[in-house]
Design an enzyme around this catalytic site. Structure first.
Site, PDB file in Angstrom:
ATOM      1  CE  LYS A   1      -0.319  -8.030  -5.894  1.00 48.76           C
ATOM      2  NZ  LYS A   1      -0.191  -6.660  -6.323  1.00 48.76           N
TER       3      LYS A   1
HETATM    4  C1  LIG Z   1       1.482  -6.015  -6.275  1.00 46.93           C
HETATM    5  C2  LIG Z   1       1.408  -4.433  -6.904  1.00 46.93           C
HETATM    6  C3  LIG Z   1       2.563  -4.386  -6.938  1.00 46.93           C
HETATM    7  C4  LIG Z   1       4.016  -4.160  -7.044  1.00 46.93           C
HETATM    8  O1  LIG Z   1       4.046  -5.394  -7.605  1.00 46.93           O
HETATM    9  P1  LIG Z   1       4.846  -6.645  -7.466  1.00 46.93           P
HETATM   10  O2  LIG Z   1       5.162  -8.312  -8.896  1.00 46.93           O
HETATM   11  O3  LIG Z   1       4.763  -7.184  -5.247  1.00 46.93           O
HETATM   12  O4  LIG Z   1       6.428  -6.530  -7.492  1.00 46.93           O
HETATM   13  C5  LIG Z   1       2.452  -2.765  -7.383  1.00 46.93           C
HETATM   14  N1  LIG Z   1       1.304  -1.918  -8.362  1.00 46.93           N
HETATM   15  C6  LIG Z   1      -0.014  -2.643  -7.713  1.00 46.93           C
HETATM   16  C7  LIG Z   1      -1.033  -1.692  -7.966  1.00 46.93           C
HETATM   17  C8  LIG Z   1       0.229  -3.574  -7.368  1.00 46.93           C
HETATM   18  O5  LIG Z   1      -1.524  -3.891  -6.494  1.00 46.93           O
END
Ligand SMILES: *Cc1c(COP(=O)(O)O)cnc(C)c1O
Length: 546
Positions: free
Chosen positions: A113
């Site tokens: 993120k």
């Molecule tokens: C948010 C997140 C995801 C999922 O991503 P999306 O965009 O919500 O599909 C997968 N792995 C981690 C570690 C995350 O923080």
């Protein structure tokens, strides 16, 4: 480039308005009025580009230069990715001849993120500073109050994205004592004046409910200009398209001499929760980046995997439980920085990959719009209007009944670009073990392991020249419980030596700042925000004064 809502209407927003608004007033998500295509010579012109160069090239296709100039965009992007520890920002690692891992976790909080939130924070700051520069002395400056709730896994990425940003305060609610010590420390050791961790005595669901009440309170919302940085924000999607392009070029440089990326098939496998990461891949594909399919890898919260099997989009699997699917209220799409949108009682399963524990995937709405558009008829504006109407109907159906059955043509369109697999916790642990014991030992975090497991399943039906790029979304130290549980039996495994990054050492002993709230009561949280923001507010000062 203008943006409009997936649920129709005549509203057309600039990029700036889209980013500052987040969710459309009619409940829809903003999408660009068209998907830009790539410049004619992109393959040769871009092949030696750095992450920053590619960001500028790709983002400027979505942002009009009269809104953000190329020079300004470059500055914003440089600032955003300076915080990453790896020179490639998102390096591509080879596991075997056909399998590559695209590591997205080299940012400040060790999770994917960061890629989007580092940029989003800088965009917010840039737009606010520009708006305030036009104001006269003594006027109120525009400010934003970002509020989110976290169960621990993703709150820190929002905090690191917004720390020390002018005119922005951020409040992240977490359930006191129910967040892992490392994750709690990652948030509360950020002591910048504009960062406020709020520890609520209660559960994560209580925090979600408080957030929902805050956003529903029009007066409070307007006074403090509440904003969310959740994964539906358009800037996050577009920021994430960049690493798909980078991985294409980096794959070329790791193929045997004489093999071209254009002679092989590339399949991307993406651990999926709110469908933001993989949606960025879909945009890259539609723009013209060569790839065969995108693979949706879910954990036991498998609403998407079930959709691709059956065409039914339903919170609860009606074929198993006979449940009517209307399983209680869901939290608002806005406000949360975590993916979770339902409560434990409404059926979200707690898994070893908590950042993907979602009831419904908010960004899936954007894909559905394109699928509806493809299956509409008439002129371009007629098709757009029809798609908006479809989405409005489907999403109301989802809200009212927790389920919607989509036309078979929509499912068939979805299958042209995607495959989907569901992975259990058991398979997740077994996959962490298998890759640790592999030829090129690799320690995967549980989210990455979900994708690796899915990659093995779909590989059975792949052509012999298909290469897989598996997106790795978190550093294994961030989800130490699952990794340790999987690997504790291996003599050669040592968590401190093999996993723990330098940055995490001593983190628990660092200075912390946190505001305690004694009861899960929205009024108490409002009082905290009022006190803190009231204290920080000021008027525009005369030019030259500080
Ligand atoms: C948010 C997140 C995801 C999922 O991503 P999306 O965009 O919500 O599909 C997968 N792995 C981690 C570690 C995350 O923080």
């Amino acid at each position: 480039m203008k943006y409009f809502s997936t649920r129709g209407g005549d509203e057309r927003l600039s990029f700036e308005e889209t980013v500052l608004t987040g969710l459309a007033p009619n409940g829809g998500l903003y999408i660009p009025e068209h998907i830009p295509s790539l410049p004619q010579n992109w393959k040769s012109d871009w092949k030696d580009y750095s992450f920053v160069d590619l960001s500028v090239a790709v983002l400027s296709l979505y942002i009009s230069p009269d809104e953000v100039s190329q020079a300004e965009l470059r500055q914003l992007v440089e600032k955003s990715y300076k915080t990453f520890r790896h020179p490639d920002v998102t390096p591509l690692k080879k596991l075997d001849d056909k399998t590559f891992v695209l590591e997205l976790f080299h940012g400040p909080t060790f999770a994917f993120k960061d890629v989007a939130l580092q940029l989003l924070g800088n965009l917010f700051e840039f737009f606010l500073l520009r708006r305030n520069a036009g104001k006269a002395e003594g006027e109120e400056p525009e400010r934003l109050t970002v509020v989110g709730a976290t169960s621990g896994d993703t709150g820190s990425a929002a905090i690191y994205g917004l720390r020390n940003k002018a005119n922005i305060s951020i409040f992240i609610l977490h359930p006191k004592g129910r967040v892992s010590p490392i994750q709690e420390a990652q948030m509360t050791t950020v002591t910048d004046a504009n960062v406020h961790n709020v520890a609520v005595k209660g559960t994560f669901d209580d925090c979600q409910d408080i957030l929902k009440s805050l956003f529903a309170d029009r007066e409070f919302n307007a006074t403090h200009r509440l904003a969310a940085v959740n994964s539906i924000n358009w800037a996050r999607i577009v920021a994430q398209t960049v690493y798909y392009f980078l991985s294409y070029f980096h794959l070329q440089s790791q193929l045997p001499a004489g093999t071209s990326v254009d002679d092989i098939e590339i399949q991307y496998v993406v651990p999926t929760g709110n469908f933001g990461d993989i949606l960025a891949g879909y945009y890259a594909k539609r723009m013209g980046l060569p790839m065969s399919k995108l693979v949706v890898a879910t954990n036991e919260n498998d609403i998407l995997a079930r959709f691709w099997k059956s065409g039914k989009y339903e919170k609860v699997d009606s074929t198993v439980t006979g449940d009517d699917g209307s399983s209680g209220p869901t939290a608002p799409v806005d406000g949360s920085s975590d993916g979770k949108q339902g409560t434990a009682s409404s059926g979200v399963r707690e898994t070893l990959s908590p950042a993907m524990d979602v009831m419904v995937s908010s960004n899936f709405e954007r894909l559905l719009w394109y699928l509806a558009f493809e299956n509409a008829s008439g002129t371009q504006p007629e098709k757009e209007a029809e798609a908006g109407k479809f989405l409005d109907g489907w999403m109301s159906g989802m809200k009212a009944n927790g389920r919607v059955e989509l036309p078979i043509a929509v499912l068939e369109s979805a299958r042209k670009d995607f495959l989907a697999e569901r992975i259990s916790d058991e398979e997740t642990l077994a996959t962490i073990q298998a890759y640790f014991g592999g030829n090129v030992p690799y320690i995967a975090d549980p989210h990455t392991a979900v994708a690796l497991a899915a990659s093995r399943i779909v590989a059975k039906d792949n052509s012999s020249n298909t290469h897989q790029i598996v997106l790795s979304t978190a550093h294994p130290a961030k989800f130490s419980e699952a990794v340790s549980r999987a690997l504790e039996g291996y003599q050669q495994f040592n968590f401190d030596r093999d996993v723990l990054p330098e940055e995490f050492r001593g983190l628990l002993e660092k200075e912390k700042r946190v505001i305690d709230v004694e009861r899960p009561d929205v009024e108490l949280v409002k009082a905290v925000i009022e006190r803190v923001v009231g204290h920080q507010a000021g008027k525009i000062k005369a030019a030259g004064s500080i």
